[in-house]
Design a protein around this motif. Structure first.
Motif, PDB file in Angstrom:
ATOM      1  N   THR A 194       0.683  -1.210   0.042  1.00  0.00           N
ATOM      2  CA  THR A 194       0.240   0.263   0.072  1.00  0.00           C
ATOM      3  C   THR A 194       0.772   1.252  -0.188  1.00  0.00           C
ATOM      4  O   THR A 194       0.115   2.565   0.012  1.00  0.00           O
ATOM      5  N   SER A 195       2.241   1.018   0.233  1.00  0.00           N
ATOM      6  CA  SER A 195       2.915   2.115   0.107  1.00  0.00           C
ATOM      7  C   SER A 195       4.124   1.876  -0.805  1.00  0.00           C
ATOM      8  O   SER A 195       4.772   0.836  -0.858  1.00  0.00           O
ATOM      9  N   ALA A 196       4.581   2.982  -1.574  1.00  0.00           N
ATOM     10  CA  ALA A 196       5.861   2.700  -2.490  1.00  0.00           C
ATOM     11  C   ALA A 196       7.236   2.905  -1.764  1.00  0.00           C
ATOM     12  O   ALA A 196       8.251   2.711  -2.176  1.00  0.00           O
ATOM     13  N   TYR A 197       7.101   2.952  -0.283  1.00  0.00           N
ATOM     14  CA  TYR A 197       8.207   3.378   0.507  1.00  0.00           C
ATOM     15  C   TYR A 197       8.737   2.296   1.284  1.00  0.00           C
ATOM     16  O   TYR A 197       9.391   2.627   2.415  1.00  0.00           O
ATOM     17  N   TYR A 198       8.379   1.108   1.242  1.00  0.00           N
ATOM     18  CA  TYR A 198       8.943  -0.157   1.813  1.00  0.00           C
ATOM     19  C   TYR A 198      10.292  -0.459   1.716  1.00  0.00           C
ATOM     20  O   TYR A 198      10.857  -0.167   0.594  1.00  0.00           O
ATOM     21  N   ALA A 199      11.032  -0.711   2.688  1.00  0.00           N
ATOM     22  CA  ALA A 199      12.427  -1.303   2.366  1.00  0.00           C
ATOM     23  C   ALA A 199      12.260  -2.875   2.582  1.00  0.00           C
ATOM     24  O   ALA A 199      11.559  -3.278   3.320  1.00  0.00           O
ATOM     25  N   ILE A 200      13.176  -3.436   1.713  1.00  0.00           N
ATOM     26  CA  ILE A 200      13.114  -5.036   1.799  1.00  0.00           C
ATOM     27  C   ILE A 200      14.654  -5.122   2.284  1.00  0.00           C
ATOM     28  O   ILE A 200      15.444  -4.897   1.989  1.00  0.00           O
ATOM     29  N   GLY A 201      14.297  -6.192   3.054  1.00  0.00           N
ATOM     30  CA  GLY A 201      15.740  -6.851   3.893  1.00  0.00           C
ATOM     31  C   GLY A 201      15.779  -8.553   3.655  1.00  0.00           C
ATOM     32  O   GLY A 201      14.617  -8.987   3.420  1.00  0.00           O
ATOM     33  N   TRP A 202      16.816  -8.758   3.620  1.00  0.00           N
ATOM     34  CA  TRP A 202      17.087 -10.199   3.904  1.00  0.00           C
ATOM     35  C   TRP A 202      17.775 -10.860   5.087  1.00  0.00           C
ATOM     36  O   TRP A 202      18.905  -9.995   5.448  1.00  0.00           O
ATOM     37  N   PHE A 203      17.350 -11.947   5.761  1.00  0.00           N
ATOM     38  CA  PHE A 203      17.466 -12.164   6.926  1.00  0.00           C
ATOM     39  C   PHE A 203      18.045 -13.951   6.641  1.00  0.00           C
ATOM     40  O   PHE A 203      17.256 -14.317   5.749  1.00  0.00           O
ATOM     41  N   ARG A 204      18.490 -14.475   7.485  1.00  0.00           N
ATOM     42  CA  ARG A 204      18.910 -15.703   7.491  1.00  0.00           C
ATOM     43  C   ARG A 204      18.843 -16.131   8.888  1.00  0.00           C
ATOM     44  O   ARG A 204      19.240 -15.728  10.036  1.00  0.00           O
ATOM     45  N   GLN A 205      18.453 -17.450   9.317  1.00  0.00           N
ATOM     46  CA  GLN A 205      18.423 -18.192  10.448  1.00  0.00           C
ATOM     47  C   GLN A 205      18.784 -19.509  10.194  1.00  0.00           C
ATOM     48  O   GLN A 205      18.365 -20.434   9.558  1.00  0.00           O
ATOM     49  N   ALA A 206      19.841 -20.003  10.864  1.00  0.00           N
ATOM     50  CA  ALA A 206      20.436 -21.403  10.983  1.00  0.00           C
ATOM     51  C   ALA A 206      20.002 -22.163  12.378  1.00  0.00           C
ATOM     52  O   ALA A 206      19.708 -21.285  13.235  1.00  0.00           O
ATOM     53  N   PRO A 207      19.959 -23.334  12.244  1.00  0.00           N
ATOM     54  CA  PRO A 207      19.418 -23.962  13.357  1.00  0.00           C
ATOM     55  C   PRO A 207      20.139 -23.677  14.683  1.00  0.00           C
ATOM     56  O   PRO A 207      21.226 -23.614  14.618  1.00  0.00           O
ATOM     57  N   GLY A 208      19.614 -23.293  15.824  1.00  0.00           N
ATOM     58  CA  GLY A 208      20.316 -23.020  16.962  1.00  0.00           C
ATOM     59  C   GLY A 208      20.822 -21.591  16.959  1.00  0.00           C
ATOM     60  O   GLY A 208      21.246 -21.201  18.071  1.00  0.00           O
ATOM     61  N   LYS A 209      20.630 -20.808  15.980  1.00  0.00           N
ATOM     62  CA  LYS A 209      21.126 -19.359  16.013  1.00  0.00           C
ATOM     63  C   LYS A 209      20.069 -18.349  15.962  1.00  0.00           C
ATOM     64  O   LYS A 209      18.962 -18.607  15.460  1.00  0.00           O
ATOM     65  N   GLU A 210      20.403 -17.057  16.126  1.00  0.00           N
ATOM     66  CA  GLU A 210      19.642 -16.253  16.224  1.00  0.00           C
ATOM     67  C   GLU A 210      19.209 -15.514  14.643  1.00  0.00           C
ATOM     68  O   GLU A 210      20.368 -15.819  13.929  1.00  0.00           O
ATOM     69  N   ARG A 211      18.169 -15.119  14.176  1.00  0.00           N
ATOM     70  CA  ARG A 211      18.033 -14.624  12.969  1.00  0.00           C
ATOM     71  C   ARG A 211      18.917 -13.355  12.928  1.00  0.00           C
ATOM     72  O   ARG A 211      18.973 -12.414  13.764  1.00  0.00           O
ATOM     73  N   GLU A 212      19.514 -13.384  11.573  1.00  0.00           N
ATOM     74  CA  GLU A 212      20.465 -12.370  11.505  1.00  0.00           C
ATOM     75  C   GLU A 212      20.163 -11.575  10.161  1.00  0.00           C
ATOM     76  O   GLU A 212      19.932 -12.088   8.970  1.00  0.00           O
ATOM     77  N   GLY A 213      20.361 -10.075  10.193  1.00  0.00           N
ATOM     78  CA  GLY A 213      20.104  -9.557   8.911  1.00  0.00           C
ATOM     79  C   GLY A 213      21.366  -9.916   8.031  1.00  0.00           C
ATOM     80  O   GLY A 213      22.699  -9.698   8.464  1.00  0.00           O
ATOM     81  N   VAL A 214      21.023  -9.861   6.699  1.00  0.00           N
ATOM     82  CA  VAL A 214      22.183 -10.010   5.775  1.00  0.00           C
ATOM     83  C   VAL A 214      22.413  -8.785   5.024  1.00  0.00           C
ATOM     84  O   VAL A 214      23.365  -8.424   4.778  1.00  0.00           O
ATOM     85  N   SER A 215      21.247  -8.353   4.387  1.00  0.00           N
ATOM     86  CA  SER A 215      21.366  -7.232   3.491  1.00  0.00           C
ATOM     87  C   SER A 215      19.908  -6.579   3.547  1.00  0.00           C
ATOM     88  O   SER A 215      19.097  -6.950   3.678  1.00  0.00           O
ATOM     89  N   CYS A 216      19.985  -5.247   3.184  1.00  0.00           N
ATOM     90  CA  CYS A 216      18.631  -4.554   2.968  1.00  0.00           C
ATOM     91  C   CYS A 216      19.129  -3.277   2.265  1.00  0.00           C
ATOM     92  O   CYS A 216      20.303  -2.677   2.122  1.00  0.00           O
ATOM     93  N   GLU A 217      17.785  -2.803   1.432  1.00  0.00           N
ATOM     94  CA  GLU A 217      17.987  -1.635   0.474  1.00  0.00           C
ATOM     95  C   GLU A 217      16.711  -0.743   1.109  1.00  0.00           C
ATOM     96  O   GLU A 217      15.647  -1.246   1.207  1.00  0.00           O
ATOM     97  N   SER A 218      17.178   0.466   1.399  1.00  0.00           N
ATOM     98  CA  SER A 218      16.070   1.467   1.685  1.00  0.00           C
ATOM     99  C   SER A 218      15.260   1.975   0.606  1.00  0.00           C
ATOM    100  O   SER A 218      15.844   2.330  -0.357  1.00  0.00           O
TER     101      SER A 218
END
Length: 124
Positions: free
Chosen positions: A28-52
């Motif tokens: 509904t907005s053209a101003y969302y940022a999109i990010g990539w995250f990853r999560q391995a077993p037993g680990k916290e979800r971590e940010g990989v990359s994003c674009e504003s």
């Protein structure tokens, strides 16, 4: 209703490459940022990359700088993550996410919507 659908994951040997896609719809907005995250077993979800969407600023985690590249095809409303020189420690479920503020970050708790994830396995 925002929908995000990841694709492109799979099994690859160390040193190989994969290109992940995140197809977005229902914004509904053209101003969302999109990010990539990853999560391995037993680990916290971590940010990989994003674009504003707000200013085009791109962020990468230190662990992937020089190897991963985020890009966008506006005509297809799709964001990509090109992953080169893959390492076993890159193995994880990869998610794309949308941030309605438009600014983006590598903090998962700042994102509003998430895709279902796609498995990336790096193994010989």
């Amino acid at each position: 209703q925002v929908q995000l659908v990841e694709s492109g994951g799979g099994l690859v040997q160390p040193g190989g490459s994969l290109r992940l896609s995140c197809a977005a719809s229902g914004f509904t907005s053209a101003y969302y940022a999109i990010g990539w995250f990853r999560q391995a077993p037993g680990k916290e979800r971590e940010g990989v990359s994003c674009e504003s969407y707000s200013d085009g600023t791109i962020y990468y985690a230190d662990s992937v700088k020089g190897r991963f590249t985020i890009s966008r095809d506006n005509a297809k409303n799709t964001v990509y993550l090109q992953m080169n020189s893959l390492k076993p420690e890159d193995t994880a479920v990869y998610y794309c996410a949308a941030d309605s503020t438009g600014w983006g970050s590598l903090r998962a708790d700042e994102y509003d919507h998430w895709g279902q994830g796609t498995q990336v396995t790096v193994s010989s």
